[in-house]
Design an enzyme around this catalytic site. Structure first.
Site, PDB file in Angstrom:
ATOM      1  N   GLU A  98       0.726  -1.284   0.120  1.00 29.43           N
ATOM      2  CA  GLU A  98       0.062   0.115   0.099  1.00 29.43           C
ATOM      3  C   GLU A  98       0.792   1.379   0.160  1.00 29.43           C
ATOM      4  O   GLU A  98       0.327   2.214   0.411  1.00 29.43           O
ATOM      5  CB  GLU A  98      -1.005   0.095   1.313  1.00 29.43           C
ATOM      6  N   ASP A 156      -4.048 -25.763 -26.882  1.00 31.46           N
ATOM      7  CA  ASP A 156      -2.537 -26.063 -26.691  1.00 31.46           C
ATOM      8  C   ASP A 156      -2.155 -25.786 -25.173  1.00 31.46           C
ATOM      9  O   ASP A 156      -3.072 -25.536 -24.220  1.00 31.46           O
ATOM     10  CB  ASP A 156      -1.695 -25.259 -27.564  1.00 31.46           C
TER      11      ASP A 156
HETATM   12 MG    MG Z   1      -4.897   0.722   5.400  1.00 26.64          MG
END
Ligand code: MG
Ligand code: COA
Length: 291
Positions: free
Chosen positions: A129, A270
């Site tokens: 994050e 394939d």
């Molecule tokens: Mg957070």
């Protein structure tokens, strides 16, 4: 591999919501000590989570705990409080370098040894994050064999990267793709961002479908009403499962007669098509749809 189609956050300070979550048919429940808990109730939340893990029946749900970030100075005490109650996995937030995960892994090593648990039975999931986390992704993915998943924290990421959060979310596409790609390369599960609007299920379903197309295995959710919608999107439907089974039986026949590519319903099959079919069956199996 276990299904992680929807992971439901529950504030660790709210026993009523934890009891409620325990009764929901959801793949995983994240008992939260971080941003879902008020500063003034952080200590209390540790005790509530430890007690809930030790006493409540969570059914088939994976029991995860999100600790506070290491820089807060709280992570060690969070782990000390909850590990004796044996969660299935620990979610480490704000991971921007491999050393944070190694630190967490070391603490888990010690706790497992003290409790006489098999080594590496508690998994780690990393919350990605920040901009720095994306720059360090390959090293983070390789930090510890305990790592089994990556979660994308969209809101913190946007703030950290100086991006403008739009309702269409196009600014997030690059990061979401990058996360899903690294997860695939390191055999980790990628868990997509939260949709904070829990009343608009169509918007949630569209966002979840986009995540599934990008390669995510599941999505974080914050409200019980989001669980069914999200789990359904990440579950292969009957037609997809039936087709995958036909691809694999066709592939087995082709291999026996020494052929590589073969045709099915007028289309070429394939190796990449076979691999996709195998992946669909892995998901179906994780969701309990095929034995
Ligand atoms: Mg957070
Ligand atoms: N887990 C378990 N139960 C939940 C829940 C959750 N995440 N969110 C809501 N519920 C329960 C409520 O307690 C309520 O049950 P009740 O009628 O028995 O009291 C029912 O579901 C309906 O809830 P609703 O009234 O629609 O929402 P709310 O106003 O109670 O809660 C939120 C809204 C957003 C505060 C709540 O969904 C929540 O706490 N989500 C998680 C937040 C979090 O952990 N954030 C950090 C990670 S991003």
């Amino acid at each position: 591999m276990r299904a992680r189609r929807a992971l439901l956050y529950v504030p660790g300070s709210d026993l009523h919501k934890i009891e409620k979550a325990a009764g929901i048919d959801v793949d995983g429940i994240i008992l939260d000590l971080e941003d879902g808990v008020a500063e003034s109730r952080k200590d209390e939340a540790r005790g509530i989570i430890a007690h809930a893990l030790a006493t409540l029946d969570f059914g088939r749900a994976e029991r995860l705990v999100r600790i506070n970030p290491f820089y807060s100075g709280r992570a060690e005490a969070d782990l000390a409080a909850v590990l004796p109650s044996r969660p299935d996995a620990v979610v480490v937030p704000k991971v921007d370098s491999p050393s944070l995960l190694q630190k967490a892994a070391q603490i888990l090593d010690n706790a497992e040894q003290t409790a006489g648990m098999p080594r590496s039975s508690i998994e780690i999931i990393a919350l990605i994050e920040s901009a720095k986390a994306f720059v360090n992704l390959p090293a983070i993915c390789a930090a510890t064999p305990r790592l089994s998943g990556l979660i994308f924290g969209a809101e913190d990421f946007c703030a950290d990267a100086g991006m403008t959060r739009t309702s269409g979310g196009s600014e997030l596409l690059y990061a979401r793709s990058m996360l899903a790609l690294h997860a695939a390369a390191f055999e980790l599960q990628a868990i997509d961002m939260v949709q904070t609007n829990f009343t608009d299920v169509e918007r949630l379903a569209a966002e979840a479908r986009q995540g599934a197309e990008l390669g995510f295995a599941g999505k974080q959710v914050i409200h019980p009403a989001q669980v069914v919608v999200v789990q359904q999107v990440f579950t292969p439907d009957a037609a997809a499962i039936a087709h995958a089974e036909r691809v694999l039986s066709g592939a087995a026949e082709a291999a026996e007669s020494g052929r590589g590519a073969f045709s099915l319903d007028g289309e070429m099959v394939d190796l990449p098509v076979i691999k996709r079919a195998q992946a669909i069956l892995v998901r179906a199996r994780a969701a309990g749809l095929v034995p």
